[in-house]
Motif scaffolding. Structure first.
Motif, mmCIF file in Angstrom:
data_model
loop_
_atom_site.group_PDB
_atom_site.id
_atom_site.type_symbol
_atom_site.label_atom_id
_atom_site.label_comp_id
_atom_site.label_asym_id
_atom_site.label_seq_id
_atom_site.Cartn_x
_atom_site.Cartn_y
_atom_site.Cartn_z
ATOM 1 N N GLU A 1 0.833 -1.211 0.000
ATOM 2 C CA GLU A 1 0.000 0.000 0.000
ATOM 3 C C GLU A 1 0.867 1.260 0.000
ATOM 4 O O GLU A 1 0.561 2.240 -0.678
ATOM 5 C CB GLU A 1 -0.926 -0.012 1.213
ATOM 6 N N ASN A 2 1.927 1.214 0.744
ATOM 7 C CA ASN A 2 2.867 2.345 0.784
ATOM 8 C C ASN A 2 3.416 2.610 -0.618
ATOM 9 O O ASN A 2 3.528 3.758 -1.063
ATOM 10 C CB ASN A 2 3.988 1.972 1.771
ATOM 11 N N LEU A 3 3.718 1.534 -1.348
ATOM 12 C CA LEU A 3 4.333 1.704 -2.667
ATOM 13 C C LEU A 3 3.315 2.163 -3.710
ATOM 14 O O LEU A 3 3.665 2.876 -4.653
ATOM 15 C CB LEU A 3 4.978 0.389 -3.111
ATOM 16 N N THR B 1 1.392 9.408 -2.409
ATOM 17 C CA THR B 1 1.088 10.716 -1.814
ATOM 18 C C THR B 1 1.724 10.802 -0.428
ATOM 19 O O THR B 1 1.756 11.877 0.169
ATOM 20 C CB THR B 1 -0.431 10.991 -1.719
ATOM 21 N N HIS B 2 2.270 9.677 0.065
ATOM 22 C CA HIS B 2 2.979 9.766 1.355
ATOM 23 C C HIS B 2 4.369 10.408 1.182
ATOM 24 O O HIS B 2 5.051 10.668 2.164
ATOM 25 C CB HIS B 2 3.111 8.378 2.002
ATOM 26 N N PHE B 3 4.777 10.682 -0.077
ATOM 27 C CA PHE B 3 6.073 11.364 -0.274
ATOM 28 C C PHE B 3 6.062 12.730 0.424
ATOM 29 O O PHE B 3 7.097 13.276 0.759
ATOM 30 C CB PHE B 3 6.379 11.548 -1.763
ATOM 31 N N TYR B 4 4.839 13.292 0.570
ATOM 32 C CA TYR B 4 4.661 14.447 1.455
ATOM 33 C C TYR B 4 3.664 14.068 2.516
ATOM 34 O O TYR B 4 2.555 13.668 2.161
ATOM 35 C CB TYR B 4 4.161 15.694 0.696
ATOM 36 N N LEU C 1 6.064 12.380 4.507
ATOM 37 C CA LEU C 1 7.052 11.427 5.036
ATOM 38 C C LEU C 1 8.439 11.615 4.414
ATOM 39 O O LEU C 1 9.450 11.517 5.105
ATOM 40 C CB LEU C 1 6.565 9.979 4.826
ATOM 41 N N HIS C 2 8.479 11.869 3.110
ATOM 42 C CA HIS C 2 9.788 12.011 2.450
ATOM 43 C C HIS C 2 10.026 13.450 1.970
ATOM 44 O O HIS C 2 10.766 13.676 1.006
ATOM 45 C CB HIS C 2 9.896 11.061 1.250
ATOM 46 N N ASP C 3 9.379 14.386 2.642
ATOM 47 C CA ASP C 3 9.523 15.788 2.211
ATOM 48 C C ASP C 3 10.991 16.213 2.309
ATOM 49 O O ASP C 3 11.652 15.973 3.314
ATOM 50 C CB ASP C 3 8.655 16.675 3.121
ATOM 51 N N GLU D 1 12.565 6.039 6.760
ATOM 52 C CA GLU D 1 11.298 6.749 7.007
ATOM 53 C C GLU D 1 10.103 5.824 6.756
ATOM 54 O O GLU D 1 9.133 5.812 7.519
ATOM 55 C CB GLU D 1 11.227 7.990 6.106
ATOM 56 N N ASP D 2 10.184 5.028 5.687
ATOM 57 C CA ASP D 2 9.096 4.084 5.413
ATOM 58 C C ASP D 2 9.019 3.001 6.493
ATOM 59 O O ASP D 2 7.932 2.648 6.950
ATOM 60 C CB ASP D 2 9.298 3.434 4.038
ATOM 61 N N GLU D 3 10.170 2.482 6.898
ATOM 62 C CA GLU D 3 10.166 1.433 7.941
ATOM 63 C C GLU D 3 9.541 1.965 9.229
ATOM 64 O O GLU D 3 8.775 1.279 9.896
ATOM 65 C CB GLU D 3 11.598 0.963 8.228
HETATM 66 FE FE FE2 Z 1 8.083 5.756 0.935
#
Ligand code: FE2
Ligand code: FES
Length: 364
Positions: free
Chosen positions: A160-162, A166-169, A171-173, A309-311
């Protein structure tokens, strides 16, 4: 709980080919099945149920007393490369009980990975792992960025993460993400591979996009046209492709840069999985800050921060499933369409594995 999925009838990556060396035992659990694997002297990787047929001692704790003759560490039963028990030290008359053999687990080595099928072997017939052509193509360089990562979360949470970047912002901003990324329109594509395996994925096309810092460093351009796809090709693999061109030159092969990331997600059980993030880039693609360095070497150096960050998020998310729902209702946003489809696919596959309850016989 819909995110609590475990599909057994699927090919899962047990690791990269180079992790399997002749004479070295590999023990691992895939979809609740304990496995022992090794590369035989002939070069083939074999896989069996890890439990010794005598008293369940894990054979991955054993040793080879001769080439390809595996001795159990407990009472010394020995097995050959077919899983047949060929020696019982406690039987000096040489008697081998007829059922003294290991249960083989289907395995395939393909495109630089070893795949196993932890479910019903009969169901593996005609189904093959997804192809990953870049992995063995000399025109590409490939790196398994952090090797095998054990993640304390159901593998569906990674899928689901992959599928929903939209989690790039937020979480990965500031590394690979920004809020503009969350606004890119999404097309969902769904279908079946030639062998019947269902797939689902997203296609995101954007023009005149300012790349976040890491992507500018890998690909060299600041403003780009971009094509970004994420496909769950099987319960064990999600494949990501990013292609970028300088803004205004969408599709021009002479200036195309990009990468392919194959994410293998191999469930251990319902709460844990093993993740490999395997990145391939065209050979000779150099990074922006130091043209003497390859982009993939910069990727290997910098991307572990993104992975962490994903982990972090996956582990936190999994822990919340421990609480009773107690009226909790999950909200779906528009970009959640593909992940919702992925859930449905995996839940359906799991349901199909569960034998139907016997029909009640009506009283006469
Ligand atoms: Fe990610
Ligand atoms: S448990 Fe393996 S030989 Fe007894």
């Amino acid at each position: 709980m819909i995110a609590n999925v475990l599909v057994k009838n699927a090919w899962y990556a047990a690791g990269l080919s180079q992790e399997f060396k002749p004479g070295e035992l590999v023990g691992q659990v895939v979809a609740e099945k304990p496995l022992v694997l090794w590369r035989t002297a002939q070069g083939k990787v074999v896989a069996f149920d890890d439990r010794c047929c005598h008293k369940r001692m894990p054979l991955s704790e054993g040793r080879f007393i001769e080439t390809d003759l595996l001795e159990c560490a407990y009472h010394g039963l020995c097995y050959d490369t077919t899983g047949q028990c060929v020696r019982v030290p406690a039987h000096p008359d040489g008697h081998i009980p007829p059922r003294a053999r290991l249960r083989p687990v289907p395995s395939i080595e393909q495109d630089g990975l070893v795949w196993v099928w932890p479910g019903d072997p009969a169901k593996a017939e005609g189904i093959t792992p997804p192809r990953l052509p870049e992995m063995t193509d000399p025109a590409w360089e490939t790196a398994d960025v952090k090797g095998a990562m054990r993640v304390p979360a159901n593998s569906l949470l990674l899928i689901e993460n992959l599928l929903d970047i939209t989690h790039f912002y937020p979480l990965h901003d500031g590394n690979i993400g920004d809020v503009e990324n969350s606004k890119i329109p999404i097309k969902v594509e769904e279908g079946k591979a030639a062998d019947g395996t269902p797939f689902v994925g997203t296609v995101r096309e954007v023009r005149n996009y300012r790349q976040p810092p890491y992507l500018e460093e890998y690909f060299g351009y600041d403003m780009v046209d971009r094509d970004h796809t994420h496909f769950m090709l099987s319960p064990g693999l999600t494949r990501v492709k990013m292609r970028v061109w300088p803004a205004g030159r969408f599709g021009d092969p002479s200036v195309e840069r990009g990468y392919v990331i194959n994410h293998t997600h191999t469930p251990i059980d319902r709460r844990n999985h093993v993740w490999h993030l395997i990145c391939s880039m065209p050979k000779g693609m150099m990074c922006k800050s130091d043209p003497s360095r390859t982009a993939i070497s910069r990727f290997v150096e910098t991307f572990p921060g993104v992975i962490a960050e994903d982990e972090w998020a996956l582990e936190k998310q999994q822990k919340m499933f421990d609480y009773p729902d107690d009226g909790y209702v999950e909200v779906f946003l528009k970009p959640d369409t593909a992940l919702r489809r992925a859930r449905m696919i995996l839940n359906r596959m799991e349901r199909q594995e569960t034998p139907a309850a016997p029909k009640e016989i009506a009283a006469e």
